[in-house]
Design a protein around this motif. Structure first.
Motif, PDB file in Angstrom:
ATOM      1  N   ASP A 603       0.702  -1.493   0.069  1.00  0.00           N
ATOM      2  CA  ASP A 603       0.015   0.259  -0.029  1.00  0.00           C
ATOM      3  C   ASP A 603       0.737   1.204   0.094  1.00  0.00           C
ATOM      4  N   GLN A 606       2.075   2.266  -3.236  1.00  0.00           N
ATOM      5  CA  GLN A 606       0.420   2.598  -4.136  1.00  0.00           C
ATOM      6  C   GLN A 606       0.365   0.991  -5.058  1.00  0.00           C
ATOM      7  N   HIS A 616      -1.595  -6.185   1.538  1.00  0.00           N
ATOM      8  CA  HIS A 616      -1.296  -5.058   2.299  1.00  0.00           C
ATOM      9  C   HIS A 616       0.111  -5.452   1.855  1.00  0.00           C
TER      10      HIS A 616
END
Length: 634
Positions: A603, A606, A616
């Motif tokens: 994350d 991105q 994640h």
């Protein structure tokens, strides 16, 4: 402040400054330079419905010449987020975090309350505390000398263990009565006790002593799970009241009305999962107050109408409601926090349970549970085939496993010799980086020799009777291969598939480096290895050559994570082999293995992982050769 050894309980709030961060976006650097601090002297420590975050700043002076270790305790166990920063001479020397919605960092584990080990340096120390919560927000923090604190905690644990043990005994007692008497009133009372006990385990923080972590399941259990448990407890309490007070028999209309309230209460569990947490908390309080008044009112009404068991019922509920009121006043800051106010609700529940169990106990009768014996399955050995088939079997040994040969000799078809269908496994994807640039004369021999060693390692622990082996070779793909651990072969001795997969991956890397050195490559040769965990399915084709094959998400993910060296990890330079594992495999590894890896937050950059968008993060390490590790750093 008092010196170490004299400190029993030092209240931080009354000797500090605070400010509200309405957006919850201020960081430590911004807060430490802020001039908007207010004294806490004229403000209560408990504040409800504070949006954003509460920052507390406290100057603590260590007048000794040595570092002092103290414990910072926050008595509200279900606070969402707590961040503690300790500065000395303008430098942050400690940063810790705890809460029921974030990962614990640096805080004391297996503690009922959020607890932090603060190391005060000689002289002035500035303590910055950031608190954020969607429910009641409290700035109450206390500094303790470790010995008095743990003495207090141990006393509390003995006290609450007796209470919770008493409730558990009541659960078992009434459960036995239900099995013996076949009366629903016992079952509904047991369900109420169990759900109420679960609520107390969450609210009191007892669950945090044994459940340490920050995964989604625990976060849900400590937050939305509280709402679910409270609503379930009131639902079963209403159902118990209907049966205990005999409403369907003597007052059917009232019984149907209470059933409607019970159905509404149960349905609110589902609607609450879609409401904002704060709104559902308010709704839960509304339901709690309404249900408590209704239950007490039913007991008083039935007692006045001459139903004697209702007297026990009313006394029990009255005791519990008084105890719940004490806890509520404690949480609001009206009553002090002590042993009685902290555990009042559990004390009330234990007394209530004893009163109601006495009312139900006359119907008790022991029921013996019958045990069921398991039948053993005996496998009949078939006679060996004729000598003329010996050559065929010897050739088959080149393409199938020994246990398959034995099964075929005993009359089984090829399709019966290997398990088919779905299973779960760790899958290793092994690939040679830049194989097309290697010397073609050496590359094929080098890869053949490397893969032969790896296949030997896969067969370690092979047991044809138990269907065990370290790994199963799925397929070879030019300069790499895939293998599965845990299916179709079981791991030898029931080993953890993830730990075994890691052990194999490290051995594969050693084989690769050893053969590269033996074959005399003039430039470094690198390999990329990935381990994933997921479903796989084994099958034989319905027509043509019956070749055992496997497919599934676990294989796809292994390939995807191996390709991360060209994606998320492309900016990182590796001189050795690269090993990547997905978060599922990492969570299955032993703590000793987990510390070997570095975490990569997807994350934060991105990005997403193809076919595993919900991931994640993943974990990686560089596997350097023995010769490289022995080289001095540049």
């Amino acid at each position: 402040m008092p010196t170490k050894g004299d400190l029993i309980e030092y209240g931080v709030w009354g000797r500090s400054e605070f400010q509200i961060d309405p957006d919850g976006t201020m960081d430590l650097d911004t807060v430490s330079r802020s001039v908007n601090w207010q004294s806490t002297a004229d403000y209560p420590s408990s504040q409800s419905q504070v949006k954003g975050a509460l920052w507390i700043k406290s100057l603590i002076i260590n007048r000794s010449k040595e570092k002092i270790h103290l414990l910072l305790d926050h008595p509200y166990t279900l606070t969402d987020e707590i961040h503690v920063h300790l500065q000395h001479k303008g430098v942050t020397i400690q940063t810790m975090a705890a809460g029921d919605r974030i990962a614990t960092v640096g805080a004391v584990a297996h503690s009922r309350n959020p607890l932090f080990n603060v190391e005060l340096q000689p002289g002035e120390n500035f303590l910055y505390i950031r608190v954020k919560s969607q429910a009641l927000l409290s700035g109450k923090f206390d500094l303790w000398d470790p010995m008095p604190y743990f003495n207090k905690v141990n006393q509390e644990l003995v006290f609450v263990s007796v209470l919770l043990g008493g409730l558990l005994i009541l659960v078992c007692y009434n459960l036995f009565l239900y099995f013996s008497m076949k009366s629903k009133v016992y079952l509904h009372y047991v369900l109420y006790l169990v759900t109420f006990l679960n609520v107390q385990i969450i609210f009191s923080g007892v669950s945090r002593i044994f459940l340490v972590g920050s995964n989604d399941a625990l976060i849900f259990y400590w937050n939305e799970g509280v709402h679910v448990s409270v609503k379930l407890a009131w639902t079963f309490a209403l159902s118990f009241a209907i049966h205990f007070l005999n409403l369907p028999t003597y007052y059917p209309r009232l019984g149907r009305l209470i059933q409607g309230v019970m159905i509404f209460m149960a349905s609110s569990i589902l609607t609450g999962l879609f409401l904002p947490y704060g709104l559902d908390s308010f709704f839960m309080v509304f339901l709690t107050v309404g249900a408590a008044i209704l239950l007490l009112g039913l007991g008083i009404w039935s007692s006045l109408r001459g139903y004697r068991p209702a007297i026990y019922y009313t006394i029990g509920w009255a005791i519990l409601l008084v105890a719940s009121g004490v806890v509520a006043l404690k949480s609001a800051g009206v009553l002090p926090i002590n042993l009685l106010t902290t555990w009042a609700q559990i004390v009330g529940a234990a007394i209530e349970g004893l009163v109601l169990s006495l009312a139900l106990g006359e119907r008790y009768n022991y029921l013996q549970n019958r045990s069921h014996a398991e039948r053993e399955v005996f496998i009949k050995k078939l006679m060996e085939k004729e000598a003329s088939k010996a050559h065929s079997y010897s050739q088959l040994e080149k393409i199938i496993y020994p246990h398959q040969i034995e099964l075929i000799k005993n009359g089984s078809s090829l399709e019966q010799t290997m398990p088919t269908g779905q299973g779960e496994a760790c899958v290793i994807s092994f690939d040679t980086i830049g194989s097309s640039k290697l010397d073609r004369k050496k590359a094929r021999a080098f890869l053949n020799d490397t893969f032969a060693l790896c296949y030997r390692d896969m067969l370690a622990g092979y047991d044809q009777k138990k269907m065990e082996a370290s790994a199963y070779r799925l397929k070879e793909v030019g300069d790499g291969f895939f293998c599965s651990i845990g299916f179709p072969f079981q791991t030898p001795g029931g080993q953890n598939p993830a730990d075994l997969a890691l052990k194999l991956a490290l051995q594969f890397s050693k084989n690769f480096q050893k053969e590269a050195h033996r074959h005399g490559f003039t430039r470094p040769v690198q390999a990329s290895i990935a381990i994933s965990f997921g479903e796989v399915e084994a099958y034989y084709p319905s027509a043509g050559v019956l070749e055992y094959n496997m497919f599934g998400r676990g294989i796809i993910l292994a390939d995807r994570y191996e390709k991360l060296r060209k994606g998320a990890l492309r900016q990182i330079t590796f001189t050795g082999n690269l090993l990547v594992v997905d978060y599922r495999v990492f969570n299955m590894l032993s703590p000793a293995s987990q510390v070997l890896f570095q975490r990569f937050d997807v994350d934060a950059v991105q990005q997403t992982i193809r076919d595993d968008e919900q991931a994640h993060c993943f974990y990686f390490m560089e596997l350097r050769s023995e010769s490289a590790r022995s080289q001095p750093a540049a």
